[in-house]
Design a protein around this motif. Sequence first.
Motif, PDB file in Angstrom:
ATOM      1  N   SER A 152     -55.724 -78.878  13.035  1.00 56.28           N
ATOM      2  CA  SER A 152     -55.848 -80.159  12.325  1.00 56.28           C
ATOM      3  C   SER A 152     -56.609 -79.980  11.014  1.00 56.28           C
ATOM      4  O   SER A 152     -56.248 -80.580   9.991  1.00 56.28           O
ATOM      5  CB  SER A 152     -56.536 -81.202  13.211  1.00 56.28           C
ATOM      6  N   ALA A 153     -57.655 -79.152  11.024  1.00 60.66           N
ATOM      7  CA  ALA A 153     -58.399 -78.898   9.797  1.00 60.66           C
ATOM      8  C   ALA A 153     -57.523 -78.172   8.777  1.00 60.66           C
ATOM      9  O   ALA A 153     -57.526 -78.507   7.583  1.00 60.66           O
ATOM     10  CB  ALA A 153     -59.644 -78.073  10.099  1.00 60.66           C
ATOM     11  N   LEU A 154     -56.768 -77.190   9.235  1.00 67.14           N
ATOM     12  CA  LEU A 154     -55.884 -76.451   8.339  1.00 67.14           C
ATOM     13  C   LEU A 154     -54.820 -77.368   7.748  1.00 67.14           C
ATOM     14  O   LEU A 154     -54.549 -77.332   6.540  1.00 67.14           O
ATOM     15  CB  LEU A 154     -55.229 -75.297   9.100  1.00 67.14           C
ATOM     16  N   GLY A 155     -54.234 -78.202   8.600  1.00 66.49           N
ATOM     17  CA  GLY A 155     -53.216 -79.130   8.118  1.00 66.49           C
ATOM     18  C   GLY A 155     -53.775 -80.134   7.124  1.00 66.49           C
ATOM     19  O   GLY A 155     -53.129 -80.454   6.111  1.00 66.49           O
ATOM     20  N   ALA A 156     -54.987 -80.621   7.392  1.00 70.55           N
ATOM     21  CA  ALA A 156     -55.613 -81.577   6.481  1.00 70.55           C
ATOM     22  C   ALA A 156     -55.845 -80.959   5.111  1.00 70.55           C
ATOM     23  O   ALA A 156     -55.573 -81.583   4.072  1.00 70.55           O
ATOM     24  CB  ALA A 156     -56.933 -82.067   7.078  1.00 70.55           C
ATOM     25  N   HIS A 157     -56.344 -79.728   5.080  1.00 73.58           N
ATOM     26  CA  HIS A 157     -56.630 -79.079   3.799  1.00 73.58           C
ATOM     27  C   HIS A 157     -55.353 -78.643   3.085  1.00 73.58           C
ATOM     28  O   HIS A 157     -55.319 -78.615   1.854  1.00 73.58           O
ATOM     29  CB  HIS A 157     -57.577 -77.896   4.006  1.00 73.58           C
ATOM     30  N   TYR A 158     -54.316 -78.322   3.830  1.00 73.55           N
ATOM     31  CA  TYR A 158     -53.029 -78.016   3.218  1.00 73.55           C
ATOM     32  C   TYR A 158     -52.493 -79.258   2.496  1.00 73.55           C
ATOM     33  O   TYR A 158     -52.059 -79.197   1.341  1.00 73.55           O
ATOM     34  CB  TYR A 158     -52.046 -77.542   4.275  1.00 73.55           C
ATOM     35  N   GLY A 159     -52.547 -80.397   3.185  1.00 76.10           N
ATOM     36  CA  GLY A 159     -52.081 -81.637   2.574  1.00 76.10           C
ATOM     37  C   GLY A 159     -52.944 -82.066   1.397  1.00 76.10           C
ATOM     38  O   GLY A 159     -52.438 -82.472   0.348  1.00 76.10           O
ATOM     39  N   LEU A 160     -54.265 -81.948   1.550  1.00 82.15           N
ATOM     40  CA  LEU A 160     -55.180 -82.353   0.487  1.00 82.15           C
ATOM     41  C   LEU A 160     -55.002 -81.477  -0.755  1.00 82.15           C
ATOM     42  O   LEU A 160     -54.967 -81.978  -1.882  1.00 82.15           O
ATOM     43  CB  LEU A 160     -56.626 -82.267   0.987  1.00 82.15           C
ATOM     44  N   SER A 161     -54.886 -80.168  -0.544  1.00 85.92           N
ATOM     45  CA  SER A 161     -54.724 -79.259  -1.688  1.00 85.92           C
ATOM     46  C   SER A 161     -53.417 -79.533  -2.423  1.00 85.92           C
ATOM     47  O   SER A 161     -53.368 -79.506  -3.657  1.00 85.92           O
ATOM     48  CB  SER A 161     -54.765 -77.805  -1.207  1.00 85.92           C
ATOM     49  N   ASN A 162     -52.350 -79.812  -1.680  1.00 81.65           N
ATOM     50  CA  ASN A 162     -51.078 -80.160  -2.318  1.00 81.65           C
ATOM     51  C   ASN A 162     -51.190 -81.452  -3.107  1.00 81.65           C
ATOM     52  O   ASN A 162     -50.650 -81.575  -4.217  1.00 81.65           O
ATOM     53  CB  ASN A 162     -49.985 -80.292  -1.258  1.00 81.65           C
ATOM     54  N   ALA A 163     -51.886 -82.431  -2.537  1.00 85.18           N
ATOM     55  CA  ALA A 163     -52.048 -83.715  -3.235  1.00 85.18           C
ATOM     56  C   ALA A 163     -52.848 -83.545  -4.519  1.00 85.18           C
ATOM     57  O   ALA A 163     -52.490 -84.113  -5.574  1.00 85.18           O
ATOM     58  CB  ALA A 163     -52.733 -84.714  -2.298  1.00 85.18           C
ATOM     59  N   LEU A 164     -53.940 -82.782  -4.456  1.00 88.16           N
ATOM     60  CA  LEU A 164     -54.771 -82.576  -5.640  1.00 88.16           C
ATOM     61  C   LEU A 164     -54.040 -81.764  -6.700  1.00 88.16           C
ATOM     62  O   LEU A 164     -54.253 -81.960  -7.903  1.00 88.16           O
ATOM     63  CB  LEU A 164     -56.079 -81.876  -5.240  1.00 88.16           C
ATOM     64  N   ARG A 165     -53.180 -80.859  -6.273  1.00 87.49           N
ATOM     65  CA  ARG A 165     -52.420 -80.047  -7.234  1.00 87.49           C
ATOM     66  C   ARG A 165     -51.436 -80.904  -8.029  1.00 87.49           C
ATOM     67  O   ARG A 165     -51.143 -80.625  -9.193  1.00 87.49           O
ATOM     68  CB  ARG A 165     -51.657 -78.950  -6.480  1.00 87.49           C
TER      69      ARG A 165
END
Length: 208
Positions: free
Chosen positions: A193-206
């Motif tokens: 869940s932590a990995l998925g959250a940061h994957y989504g967040l990093s994509n959004a910020l990019r």
Amino acid sequence: VSIRELTDTMGPFQILFFRSLVGLVTVVAAAAAMGRLGDLRSGQLRLQLFRNTIHYGGQWFWAFGVAALPFATVFALEFTTPAWAALLAVLFLGERMRRGRLVSLLCGLAGVALILRPGMEAVSIAALAVLLAAFCYAISHVCTKKLTRTDGVFAIIFWMSFLQLPMGLIPSLFDWSPVETSDILPIIAVGLSALGAHYGLSNALRRA
């Protein structure tokens, strides 16, 4: 929820170690399967180290708060992260403080005052820990935004897991608890869940 479950059998450092371990194995396996191991390289290792040190501290404070406070209080305080991030983005990324952002920041601070009620009763250490975690997360988000200018999403989540793995392992060795069978699913859930959250967040910020 998984962290709350794991706090019955192990301390925050050990939980964060397993979180990073699951994340590291998963992201390396995914990159290898997709033929994208080269995407794990980073052009800003110093910023990666700074970002993950701050983020790790925020996770520890958050785990401490989750073990001591009701979920409603924890998440209400954690929702101040966007307000802090908006302020820090103005200071360090050169973004403009528009009226909407200013109103959001003031509402966030008012919400914190309402929850903590300073002057009316003693502010709990756990509540301050979650508030500090939210501020650490905001710093981490600003750093992530800057990293997206040069590093890919795979690199960001790889270095997060790789750098935070020893940060959790070394202190947890002084108070290591045996892993029970009932801990396995929550450990996997925390890591994925932590990995998925940061994957989504990093994509959004990019893309922001």
